[in-house]
Design an enzyme around this catalytic site. Structure first.
Site, PDB file in Angstrom:
ATOM      1  N   CYS A  23       0.849  -1.182   0.000  1.00  0.00           N
ATOM      2  CA  CYS A  23       0.000   0.000   0.000  1.00  0.00           C
ATOM      3  C   CYS A  23       0.886   1.234   0.000  1.00  0.00           C
ATOM      4  O   CYS A  23       2.101   1.136   0.058  1.00  0.00           O
ATOM      5  CB  CYS A  23      -0.901   0.018   1.245  1.00  0.00           C
ATOM      6  SG  CYS A  23      -2.025  -1.389   1.353  1.00  0.00           S
ATOM      7  N   LEU A  71      -4.018  -1.316  -1.743  1.00  0.00           N
ATOM      8  CA  LEU A  71      -4.081  -2.495  -2.599  1.00  0.00           C
ATOM      9  C   LEU A  71      -4.679  -3.590  -1.729  1.00  0.00           C
ATOM     10  O   LEU A  71      -4.062  -4.023  -0.747  1.00  0.00           O
ATOM     11  CB  LEU A  71      -2.686  -2.903  -3.093  1.00  0.00           C
ATOM     12  CG  LEU A  71      -2.654  -4.154  -3.974  1.00  0.00           C
ATOM     13  CD1 LEU A  71      -3.306  -3.887  -5.328  1.00  0.00           C
ATOM     14  CD2 LEU A  71      -1.225  -4.642  -4.182  1.00  0.00           C
ATOM     15  N   ASN A 111       2.104  -0.291   5.930  1.00  0.00           N
ATOM     16  CA  ASN A 111       2.292  -0.938   4.638  1.00  0.00           C
ATOM     17  C   ASN A 111       3.095  -2.196   4.907  1.00  0.00           C
ATOM     18  O   ASN A 111       4.201  -2.126   5.436  1.00  0.00           O
ATOM     19  CB  ASN A 111       3.057   0.005   3.697  1.00  0.00           C
ATOM     20  CG  ASN A 111       3.513  -0.687   2.421  1.00  0.00           C
ATOM     21  OD1 ASN A 111       2.916  -1.656   1.978  1.00  0.00           O
ATOM     22  ND2 ASN A 111       4.587  -0.196   1.840  1.00  0.00           N
ATOM     23  N   GLY A 112       2.525  -3.343   4.597  1.00  0.00           N
ATOM     24  CA  GLY A 112       3.287  -4.575   4.825  1.00  0.00           C
ATOM     25  C   GLY A 112       2.399  -5.777   5.032  1.00  0.00           C
ATOM     26  O   GLY A 112       1.186  -5.728   4.818  1.00  0.00           O
ATOM     27  N   THR A 160      23.823   0.226 -11.543  1.00  0.00           N
ATOM     28  CA  THR A 160      23.360  -1.161 -11.685  1.00  0.00           C
ATOM     29  C   THR A 160      21.881  -1.303 -11.302  1.00  0.00           C
ATOM     30  O   THR A 160      21.163  -2.133 -11.860  1.00  0.00           O
ATOM     31  CB  THR A 160      24.241  -2.123 -10.863  1.00  0.00           C
ATOM     32  OG1 THR A 160      23.938  -3.457 -11.239  1.00  0.00           O
ATOM     33  CG2 THR A 160      24.052  -1.946  -9.371  1.00  0.00           C
ATOM     34  N   ARG A 205      19.887  -0.161 -14.397  1.00  0.00           N
ATOM     35  CA  ARG A 205      19.994  -1.188 -15.450  1.00  0.00           C
ATOM     36  C   ARG A 205      19.078  -2.375 -15.173  1.00  0.00           C
ATOM     37  O   ARG A 205      18.322  -2.817 -16.027  1.00  0.00           O
ATOM     38  CB  ARG A 205      21.429  -1.718 -15.509  1.00  0.00           C
ATOM     39  CG  ARG A 205      22.378  -0.940 -16.354  1.00  0.00           C
ATOM     40  CD  ARG A 205      23.700  -1.691 -16.364  1.00  0.00           C
ATOM     41  NE  ARG A 205      24.801  -0.790 -16.632  1.00  0.00           N
ATOM     42  CZ  ARG A 205      26.058  -1.015 -16.286  1.00  0.00           C
ATOM     43  NH1 ARG A 205      26.362  -2.118 -15.629  1.00  0.00           N
ATOM     44  NH2 ARG A 205      27.003  -0.163 -16.591  1.00  0.00           N
TER      45      ARG A 205
END
Length: 562
Positions: A2, A50, A75-76, A338, A341
């Site tokens: 969320c 969500l 959130n979790g 990185t 990428r």
């Protein structure tokens, strides 16, 4: 997964400030709530949902009749909320796993609360009775959290930095936004004015220590004190399977990213095995991404056939990858080479999952390389002890790199990521093993992990022992890697003279290559003056590397080059 957002002591109109909360709407596409705090007109919560568990009563901030003075925005996922209910006799009002945070706090205070949570979390807890605000974040920072705190006590908290950078405040033109440290909680006093004052910042868990919540884990006590190889291998299998099992908690469809490398393949194989045992009615969807006939796509296809998943292949071309770069950097809030990428492929496959399937809860293999010494440069470690220290450093910084990538690229498309390799109990056990057991052996990284699953028949032997493939390279052809494609494109975008003057323009973390300069320019476009969010670039150790790609290391050997 969320999006959480909160303000305390705002001098500006909240109806204007709350526009910043909409910057993280992607994290919760199902519902949104904005709520003022009773008695504190300049304090409020914002929440993007969500819906993964308790779709009826899962809105936030969570408030229950038993504790009318407590407000929780989190959130979790808390995987042991049922075990904690049983152990302490909690009476839940909802089916939301996070409700346990309110009960734990009421029972034993903030330290016990944070220490007893088995899961991933970032939360804001308000206690109006005692005039306290608490912030906390899980051990590895799997769930993100940022804050801004001004000298006069204005506090802003958000899942992503983009929800804070445009906040208005009377005494500061540009308040400093910072990531909240993983494995910590902070206590703040709430003044009658709605302003806050920080009291203490406490580290509640070190990843090397067995977590406090292990006492009420579903796995019984394992044989300990013995480092007999067969016992160790058995413990690794049991704890890893338990890590995957507890993460099956969901009311939405579960899927799995599958690159065809060891980590994601192990996750997918164990996940599918457990879903069958639990009689979950739908087939497991697995997802790979790459260019036509890339090593990852071919390997993932082989794994999917072996385990019997419903497999999806997302094929992208260089133009689609290049076009995504700016959106990716905006989502990531970093300019690390990185990370950018490797994020492009993950961003594109997440976009596909959201648009083309109904999978929402997505398993992935993040954390294994750091924990099990999977990076190719570990072959160059001077000693097992130094390799162990490097592994711990990488785990400590996960929230800046791979965990950040995994969260933002999936959250950008409203997906929830689950990472069993970062299970607290699994990681603390693995790190307790003698240093020499954990090092690469016979030229093969992650030797102990591979060995542990050798007789399980979960994966084809050539996948179980497949050499490390850099994610940003495995998605492309070996003849022309994604690394090379990016270099060729960016070489045309950044003038040599610009790179020569990079230190003047960007004195902090100055770009050393055109690629780095290009990413930094895009980052500054969206997050001007926030370069300190990245304390340093991710680079391999013990080698003279100027680029983070595994392809630049002498040890690198792709399967098609053997």
């Amino acid at each position: 997964m969320c999006g959480i957002w909160a303000l305390f002591g705002s001098d500006e109109c909240l109806s204007v400030q709350c526009l910043s909360a909409m910057k993280i709407a992607h994290r919760g596409p199902d519902a949104f709530r904005f709520e003022n705090v009773n008695g504190f007109t300049n304090c409020c919560f914002g929440f993007h949902r969500l819906a993964v568990v308790d779709q009826l009563y899962g809105m936030q901030p969570i408030r229950v009749k038993k504790f009318p003075y407590l407000w929780l925005c989190y959130n979790g996922e808390i995987y042991n909320f049922k075990q904690l209910q049983k152990q302490f006799g909690f009476e839940y009002q909802t089916l939301v796993d996070g409700e346990v945070i309110l009960h734990l706090y009421n029972r034993g205070g903030i330290e016990q609360t944070a220490s007893m949570l088995d899961g991933v979390f970032a939360f804001i807890l308000l206690d109006t009775a005692n005039r306290k605000v608490f912030l906390a974040r899980d051990t590895y920072g799997v769930r993100p959290l940022f804050k801004v705190l001004t000298d006069d006590g204005f506090l802003g908290v958000c899942s992503e930095a983009k929800g804070l950078i445009n906040l208005k405040h009377s005494t500061s033109l540009c308040p400093k936004v910072e990531p909240f440290l993983p494995g910590h909680y902070e206590v703040l006093d709430l003044k009658p004015s709605g302003k806050v004052a920080s009291v203490e910042l406490v580290k509640f868990h070190s990843y090397k220590d067995e977590p406090l919540h292990a006492a009420c884990d579903t796995v019984e006590n394992l044989p300990s004190g013995s480092f007999d190889l067969e016992t160790v291998k058995s413990n690794i299998r049991v704890l890893f399977e338990n890590a995957v099992r507890k993460r099956l908690m969901a009311h939405r469809r579960i899927g799995c990213l599958l690159s065809g490398g060891l980590d994601s393949s192990l996750v997918a194989a164990v996940l599918l095995k457990l879903m069958k045992e639990m009689n979950i009615s739908y087939p497991l969807q697995t997802f790979s991404i790459g260019m036509e006939n890339s090593p990852d796509v071919l390997a993932a296809r082989k794994v999917a056939v072996h385990i019997g998943s419903e497999h999806h292949e997302v094929i992208f071309n260089s133009e689609e990858g290049i076009q995504a770069i700016e959106d990716v950097i905006f989502s990531l809030e970093t300019y690390d080479i990185t990370t950018v990428r490797a994020s492009i492929g993950m961003y594109l496959v997440s976009k596909y999952i959201r648009k083309k399937t109904d999978s929402v809860v997505i398993f992935s293999g993040e954390g294994s390389d750091e924990l099990t010494q999977g990076y190719i440069y570990f072959h160059k470690a001077p000693s097992p002890e130094e390799a162990a220290e490097e592994s711990e450093r990488l785990l400590k910084e996960l929230y800046l790199f791979d965990v950040l990538r995994a969260d933002r690229t999936t959250a950008a498309h409203g997906l929830e990521l689950r990472v069993p390799f970062l299970d607290h109990r699994f990681t603390s056990y693995y790190l307790s093993l003698p240093a020499e057991l954990r090092t690469p052996k016979n030229g093969i990284e992650k030797y102990l992990l591979r060995q542990s699953f050798e007789d399980s028949n979960l994966l084809p032997k050539d996948i179980l022992w497949r050499p490390k493939e850099a994610f940003s390279d495995g998605i492309a052809s070996v003849k022309k890697s994604w690394f090379s494609i990016l270099q060729d494109y960016i070489d045309q975008q950044v003038d040599d003279l610009l790179l020569e003057k990079a230190v003047e323009k960007f004195p902090f973390n100055p770009p050393q290559t055109k690629e780095s300069y290009y990413y930094r320019q895009l980052f500054e476009k969206h997050y001007s003056g926030q370069s300190s969010w990245l304390p340093h670039y991710w680079m391999p150790r013990w080698v003279q590397a100027t680029d983070p790609s595994a392809r630049t290391l002498k040890h690198y050997k792709s399967a098609t080059q053997e």
